[in-house]
Design a protein around this motif. Structure first.
Motif, PDB file in Angstrom:
ATOM      1  N   ARG A 104      -5.859   3.590  -7.237  1.00  0.00           N
ATOM      2  CA  ARG A 104      -6.504   4.901  -7.348  1.00  0.00           C
ATOM      3  C   ARG A 104      -5.596   5.804  -8.168  1.00  0.00           C
ATOM      4  NH1 ARG A 104      -8.181   7.056  -1.714  1.00  0.00           N
ATOM      5  NH2 ARG A 104      -9.490   5.197  -1.944  1.00  0.00           N
ATOM      6  N   LEU A 105      -6.136   6.485  -9.163  1.00  0.00           N
ATOM      7  CA  LEU A 105      -5.331   7.402  -9.976  1.00  0.00           C
ATOM      8  C   LEU A 105      -5.060   8.678  -9.187  1.00  0.00           C
ATOM      9  CD1 LEU A 105      -6.968   7.003 -13.523  1.00  0.00           C
ATOM     10  CD2 LEU A 105      -5.029   5.752 -12.519  1.00  0.00           C
ATOM     11  N   ASP A 106      -3.813   9.095  -9.142  1.00  0.00           N
ATOM     12  CA  ASP A 106      -3.446  10.332  -8.434  1.00  0.00           C
ATOM     13  C   ASP A 106      -4.100  11.519  -9.144  1.00  0.00           C
ATOM     14  OD1 ASP A 106      -1.158   8.332  -7.750  1.00  0.00           O
ATOM     15  OD2 ASP A 106      -0.990   9.927  -6.263  1.00  0.00           O
ATOM     16  N   GLY A 107      -4.761  12.362  -8.358  1.00  0.00           N
ATOM     17  CA  GLY A 107      -5.487  13.494  -8.923  1.00  0.00           C
ATOM     18  C   GLY A 107      -6.938  13.153  -9.204  1.00  0.00           C
ATOM     19  N   SER A 108      -7.327  11.872  -8.930  1.00  0.00           N
ATOM     20  CA  SER A 108      -8.727  11.478  -9.043  1.00  0.00           C
ATOM     21  C   SER A 108      -9.313  11.429  -7.640  1.00  0.00           C
ATOM     22  CB  SER A 108      -8.822  10.114  -9.725  1.00  0.00           C
ATOM     23  OG  SER A 108     -10.165   9.768  -9.962  1.00  0.00           O
ATOM     24  N   ASP A 109     -10.606  11.141  -7.513  1.00  0.00           N
ATOM     25  CA  ASP A 109     -11.227  11.071  -6.191  1.00  0.00           C
ATOM     26  C   ASP A 109     -11.206   9.608  -5.711  1.00  0.00           C
ATOM     27  OD1 ASP A 109     -13.634   9.688  -7.212  1.00  0.00           O
ATOM     28  OD2 ASP A 109     -13.872  11.578  -8.299  1.00  0.00           O
ATOM     29  N   ASN A 110     -11.780   9.380  -4.534  1.00  0.00           N
ATOM     30  CA  ASN A 110     -11.765   8.032  -3.961  1.00  0.00           C
ATOM     31  C   ASN A 110     -12.993   7.215  -4.359  1.00  0.00           C
ATOM     32  OD1 ASN A 110     -13.681   9.356  -2.532  1.00  0.00           O
ATOM     33  ND2 ASN A 110     -12.776   9.062  -0.505  1.00  0.00           N
ATOM     34  N   LYS A 111     -13.751   7.694  -5.361  1.00  0.00           N
ATOM     35  CA  LYS A 111     -14.969   6.986  -5.796  1.00  0.00           C
ATOM     36  C   LYS A 111     -14.730   6.212  -7.096  1.00  0.00           C
ATOM     37  CE  LYS A 111     -17.678   8.936  -2.638  1.00  0.00           C
ATOM     38  NZ  LYS A 111     -16.563   9.236  -1.695  1.00  0.00           N
TER      39      LYS A 111
ATOM     40  N   PRO B  79       0.829  -1.212   0.000  1.00  0.00           N
ATOM     41  CA  PRO B  79       0.000   0.000   0.000  1.00  0.00           C
ATOM     42  C   PRO B  79       0.862   1.260   0.000  1.00  0.00           C
ATOM     43  CG  PRO B  79      -0.862  -1.589   1.570  1.00  0.00           C
ATOM     44  CD  PRO B  79       0.462  -2.134   1.094  1.00  0.00           C
ATOM     45  N   GLY B  80       0.450   2.234  -0.803  1.00  0.00           N
ATOM     46  CA  GLY B  80       1.175   3.504  -0.903  1.00  0.00           C
ATOM     47  C   GLY B  80       2.137   3.564  -2.081  1.00  0.00           C
ATOM     48  N   MET B  81       2.521   2.388  -2.621  1.00  0.00           N
ATOM     49  CA  MET B  81       3.456   2.397  -3.764  1.00  0.00           C
ATOM     50  C   MET B  81       2.798   2.998  -4.998  1.00  0.00           C
ATOM     51  SD  MET B  81       5.387  -1.247  -3.610  1.00  0.00           S
ATOM     52  CE  MET B  81       6.744  -1.534  -2.472  1.00  0.00           C
ATOM     53  N   LYS B  82       3.614   3.693  -5.790  1.00  0.00           N
ATOM     54  CA  LYS B  82       3.121   4.319  -7.013  1.00  0.00           C
ATOM     55  C   LYS B  82       3.636   3.595  -8.251  1.00  0.00           C
ATOM     56  CE  LYS B  82       2.310   8.783  -4.827  1.00  0.00           C
ATOM     57  NZ  LYS B  82       0.854   8.605  -4.635  1.00  0.00           N
ATOM     58  N   LEU B  83       2.830   3.648  -9.291  1.00  0.00           N
ATOM     59  CA  LEU B  83       3.126   2.979 -10.556  1.00  0.00           C
ATOM     60  C   LEU B  83       2.423   3.734 -11.682  1.00  0.00           C
ATOM     61  CD1 LEU B  83       0.697   0.010 -10.973  1.00  0.00           C
ATOM     62  CD2 LEU B  83       0.801   1.207  -8.805  1.00  0.00           C
ATOM     63  N   GLU B  84       2.603   3.276 -12.918  1.00  0.00           N
ATOM     64  CA  GLU B  84       1.865   3.844 -14.051  1.00  0.00           C
ATOM     65  C   GLU B  84       0.756   2.864 -14.453  1.00  0.00           C
ATOM     66  OE1 GLU B  84       5.744   6.188 -15.982  1.00  0.00           O
ATOM     67  OE2 GLU B  84       4.641   4.736 -17.207  1.00  0.00           O
ATOM     68  N   ALA B  85      -0.423   3.400 -14.731  1.00  0.00           N
ATOM     69  CA  ALA B  85      -1.564   2.570 -15.150  1.00  0.00           C
ATOM     70  C   ALA B  85      -2.324   3.294 -16.234  1.00  0.00           C
ATOM     71  CB  ALA B  85      -2.489   2.316 -13.955  1.00  0.00           C
ATOM     72  N   SER B  86      -2.907   2.531 -17.170  1.00  0.00           N
ATOM     73  CA  SER B  86      -3.763   3.221 -18.139  1.00  0.00           C
ATOM     74  C   SER B  86      -5.077   3.582 -17.432  1.00  0.00           C
ATOM     75  CB  SER B  86      -3.967   2.398 -19.407  1.00  0.00           C
ATOM     76  OG  SER B  86      -4.498   1.162 -19.114  1.00  0.00           O
TER      77      SER B  86
ATOM     78  N   ARG C 239     -10.989   4.953 -17.607  1.00  0.00           N
ATOM     79  CA  ARG C 239     -12.029   5.761 -18.258  1.00  0.00           C
ATOM     80  C   ARG C 239     -11.525   6.371 -19.553  1.00  0.00           C
ATOM     81  NH1 ARG C 239     -13.339   9.328 -12.954  1.00  0.00           N
ATOM     82  NH2 ARG C 239     -14.912  10.333 -14.247  1.00  0.00           N
ATOM     83  N   ASN C 240     -10.253   6.156 -19.874  1.00  0.00           N
ATOM     84  CA  ASN C 240      -9.657   6.777 -21.067  1.00  0.00           C
ATOM     85  C   ASN C 240      -8.393   5.990 -21.392  1.00  0.00           C
ATOM     86  OD1 ASN C 240      -8.931   8.528 -23.091  1.00  0.00           O
ATOM     87  ND2 ASN C 240      -8.199  10.134 -21.703  1.00  0.00           N
ATOM     88  N   LEU C 241      -8.598   4.801 -22.030  1.00  0.00           N
ATOM     89  CA  LEU C 241      -7.535   3.784 -22.111  1.00  0.00           C
ATOM     90  C   LEU C 241      -6.297   4.237 -22.869  1.00  0.00           C
ATOM     91  CD1 LEU C 241      -9.829   0.646 -22.592  1.00  0.00           C
ATOM     92  CD2 LEU C 241      -8.560   1.324 -20.518  1.00  0.00           C
ATOM     93  N   THR C 242      -6.388   5.333 -23.635  1.00  0.00           N
ATOM     94  CA  THR C 242      -5.212   5.798 -24.363  1.00  0.00           C
ATOM     95  C   THR C 242      -4.270   6.607 -23.475  1.00  0.00           C
ATOM     96  OG1 THR C 242      -6.335   7.796 -25.109  1.00  0.00           O
ATOM     97  CG2 THR C 242      -6.444   5.880 -26.575  1.00  0.00           C
ATOM     98  N   SER C 243      -4.712   6.974 -22.266  1.00  0.00           N
ATOM     99  CA  SER C 243      -3.816   7.800 -21.451  1.00  0.00           C
ATOM    100  C   SER C 243      -3.213   7.014 -20.290  1.00  0.00           C
ATOM    101  CB  SER C 243      -4.501   9.094 -20.999  1.00  0.00           C
ATOM    102  OG  SER C 243      -5.277   8.898 -19.859  1.00  0.00           O
ATOM    103  N   THR C 244      -1.927   7.290 -20.058  1.00  0.00           N
ATOM    104  CA  THR C 244      -1.172   6.663 -18.968  1.00  0.00           C
ATOM    105  C   THR C 244      -1.094   7.643 -17.813  1.00  0.00           C
ATOM    106  OG1 THR C 244       0.112   5.451 -20.617  1.00  0.00           O
ATOM    107  CG2 THR C 244       1.012   5.536 -18.385  1.00  0.00           C
ATOM    108  N   CYS C 245      -1.466   7.163 -16.616  1.00  0.00           N
ATOM    109  CA  CYS C 245      -1.564   8.006 -15.425  1.00  0.00           C
ATOM    110  C   CYS C 245      -0.696   7.434 -14.310  1.00  0.00           C
ATOM    111  CB  CYS C 245      -3.018   8.030 -14.935  1.00  0.00           C
ATOM    112  SG  CYS C 245      -4.164   8.725 -16.130  1.00  0.00           S
ATOM    113  N   ILE C 246      -0.515   8.249 -13.254  1.00  0.00           N
ATOM    114  CA  ILE C 246       0.096   7.759 -12.015  1.00  0.00           C
ATOM    115  C   ILE C 246      -1.010   7.162 -11.151  1.00  0.00           C
ATOM    116  CG2 ILE C 246       1.332   8.395  -9.905  1.00  0.00           C
ATOM    117  CD1 ILE C 246       3.064   8.613 -12.359  1.00  0.00           C
ATOM    118  N   ALA C 247      -0.739   5.976 -10.608  1.00  0.00           N
ATOM    119  CA  ALA C 247      -1.691   5.322  -9.704  1.00  0.00           C
ATOM    120  C   ALA C 247      -0.994   4.979  -8.397  1.00  0.00           C
ATOM    121  CB  ALA C 247      -2.256   4.061 -10.342  1.00  0.00           C
TER     122      ALA C 247
END
Ligand code: MLZ
Length: 265
Positions: free
Chosen positions: A68-75, A37-44, A47-55
């Motif tokens: 959970r995508l960083d910069g997204s909410d907890n829902k 828990p708490g580790m960060k990685l890259e995930a597509s 909701r928008n499979l062409t973009s790679t985000c921090i999770a």
């Protein structure tokens, strides 16, 4: 080892057969989870499979990660197996010449994204390369047959894996029907979905397995061919031509107002 449900007694009782391992796009031995828990990685972005985000890893059940995508909410948390190709170490996107994107519904002004990214990664726990496992091969064709038993993610409660039966087969799609439930949780998926598993996968991987529901149990016991008559003919007939139920995507607020999201906990 989880709860009191036993496939062994259940299969003897009903005379039904498990779908063979070769039907599934799943490793012969479930992978171990090396993420914390708490580790960060890259995930597509689901909701928008062409973009790679921090999770961020929120938790895990066996080899399934709650992300959970960083910069997204907890829902909008979503679940991925540790051997999923849509997950990669921090830095992979940049190595391929790509740019990390804010998630759909980024909770701040888009102009703040570069600073947000820098602050997010500064001093963060980074998931190690060894935690990322190569995806298993795709079986060459759909080998599922009507009535075969399996374990399947309940998409309405995606932390749950439940006993299920193939209710119908149509080309590359199968109808997943949940044992002891009246059909509200059933869905169509491709035979190579990562949300379906062979019988005993949960026991082998350390993931909890829900017991079957209690609806229509007497009917089920009369039903040794694995026919699930709780479905209406229209429910049984055809898979949808397009799968609109993107895993992890909960319909709700924020879709049309990406500058607003709830506060992180
Ligand atoms: N709380 C829910 C869980 C249902 C899970 C069904 N899984 C196939 C309910 O009892 O309705």
């Amino acid at each position: 080892s989880h709860g009191s449900f036993s496939w062994d007694a259940y299969l003897k009782d009903t005379g039904e057969i498990p779908a063979p391992q070769s039907c599934f796009k799943q490793a012969l031995v479930p992978p171990k989870c090396e993420f914390k828990p708490g580790m960060k990685l890259e995930a597509s972005d689901p909701r928008n499979l062409t973009s790679t985000c921090i999770a961020t890893v929120i938790g895990n059940l066996g080899p399934r990660l709650r992300l959970r995508l960083d910069g997204s909410d907890n829902k909008n948390d979503f679940w991925r197996l540790v051997d999923c190709d849509s997950l990669q170490p921090i830095g992979s996107c940049e190595k391929k010449g790509g740019l990390l994107q804010p998630p759909l519904g980024f909770c701040k002004n888009p102009s703040y994204w570069p600073m947000f990214l820098q602050k997010t990664l500064n001093g963060a726990a980074i998931a190690p390369d060894c935690a990322f496992i190569t995806e298993p091969p795709t079986p060459p064709k759909n080998e599922f047959k009507l009535g075969m038993k399996l374990e399947a993610v309940d998409r309405k409660n995606p932390q749950l894996i439940c006993p299920a039966t193939v209710g119908s087969v149509n080309g590359d799609q199968i109808h997943v029907t949940f044992d002891g439930w009246r059909g509200a949780f059933d869905y169509w998926c491709r035979y190579d979905s990562r949300e379906i598993f062979p019988v005993n996968w949960c026991a082998l991987s350390g993931h909890p397995l829900q017991p079957p529901g209690q609806k229509g149990v007497s009917q089920h016991k009369q039903n040794k061919q694995g026919k699930h008559q709780s479905l209406t003919p229209s429910e049984r007939s055809k898979p949808p031509s397009i799968n609109i139920s993107t895993p992890g995507y909960k319909l709700g607020l924020g879709e049309s107002s990406p500058s607003v999201c709830s506060t992180l906990p």
